[in-house]
Write a protein that holds these residues in place. Structure first.
Motif: not given
Length: 328
Positions: A209-210, A212-213, A222, A224, A227-228, A231, A238, A248
């Motif tokens: 995830i990091c 990806f960020i 970008l 939460t 990201l949810c 993934f 998260l 996050v």
């Protein structure tokens, strides 16, 4: 005696200018000008810097404003050959002496004072370290003691690297730097271990995830929710995942500011440079970027740009500041 004092003060002024991209320095109290000395040699290994420093006793400080002015996402690793140092890390004192290896995260503030000392230095970009995000967050101020097997191994490697650097073939340098980062990561990992606050599978997911960020860091969307969705995680899962490193949203903000700071240091001469950087790294407005930057680094982006262009911080293509910024 007066002449020797004048020469010592001139040597200190030259030294202070040389080391300015990393630390602001000042002498310890006493008759320091009776014989101040400082020497720094360095060798470029494409993605790393290795060298040796020898100085009289002095205070060192890396403040938020200096971090903002000369932002680099690197670690400084020192093996003390002689002398002692005391680090002040948010009120906690850490001590190191001959044979010990000390790690500084150059994106974090620190104050220290050292006796007359000599040390081997290695500067590595954070991205070369084979450590998880939580360990990298805790690495600042870590001491590998020379009496320990891993501290001895790390220190011996730094000394060997320094010895080989002057004659190392340029084509081999990147691989050597990467191998050094891997070895040091292995030496550091046990010292950074804590009881995990998340299952191992989630820790691996967190690393993904990091990454990806970092790839999407310039996308204003970008957050939460993205990201949810990307993934397949619930919001609560998260949040639990990133709780050990402050959450996050805070992590995204810090990475945006870190990347913006590096871009700010690389170039602000162009028209609308600061506003362009704010938009490039996902900030909704120039004002929002300026407020966040000042809250993080204690200095406004425009003031950081002016510091970057000052003679004491960016002398020429061979300056330490440029060497640090152009690693890799």
């Amino acid at each position: 005696m007066g002449s020797e004092g004048d020469h010592a003060r001139q040597r200190f002024g030259n030294w202070r200018e040389t080391i300015a991209p990393i630390f602001d320095v000042r002498p310890l109290a006493g008759d320091w000008d009776a014989g101040f000395h400082a020497e720094l040699d360095r060798h470029h290994l494409s993605t790393a810097l290795v060298g040796q420093v020898s100085t009289s006793a002095q205070h060192y400080e890396r403040s938020e404003s200096l971090i903002g002015a000369v932002g680099v996402d690197h670690l400084l690793i020192q093996r003390y050959e002689a002398g002692h140092t005391t680090l002040d890390l948010d009120g906690e004192e850490v001590h190191a002496g001959p044979g010990d290896v000390v790690i500084f995260d150059l994106s974090r503030p620190v104050r220290s004072h050292a006796s007359d000392m000599r040390a081997v230095n290695l500067v590595l970009p954070r991205s070369l370290l084979a450590l998880d995000v939580g360990s990298l967050d805790r690495v600042h101020g870590t001491v590998l003691f020379g009496a320990s097997p891993l501290g001895s191994l790390a220190g011996d490697h730094l000394r060997s690297l320094l010895k080989a650097a002057p004659t190392l073939e340029a084509t081999a340098a990147p691989d050597i730097a990467k191998a050094s980062a891997q070895l040091l990561s292995a030496c550091l990992s046990p010292a950074l271990m804590r009881e995990s606050e998340a299952p191992a599978t989630l820790t691996a997911t967190m690393v993904i995830i990091c990454r990806f960020i970092d790839r999407r860091i310039g996308d204003p969307a970008l957050d939460t929710r993205m990201l949810c969705s990307a993934f397949g995680l619930s919001r609560s899962a998260l949040y639990r995942l990133f709780a050990p490193i402050g959450g996050v949203s805070d992590y995204i903000r810090q990475r945006r500011l870190a990347r913006a700071r590096l871009a700010l240091n690389a170039s602000t001469r162009g028209r609308g440079g600061i506003g362009k950087i704010a938009r490039q790294f996902g900030f909704s407005s120039d004002d929002a970027f300026s407020r966040a930057f000042k809250a993080q680094f204690g200095i406004a982006p425009r003031d950081a740009a002016h510091l970057r262009l000052s003679p004491s911080l960016d002398v020429d293509d061979g300056s330490l500041a440029n060497w640090l910024r152009h690693l890799g």
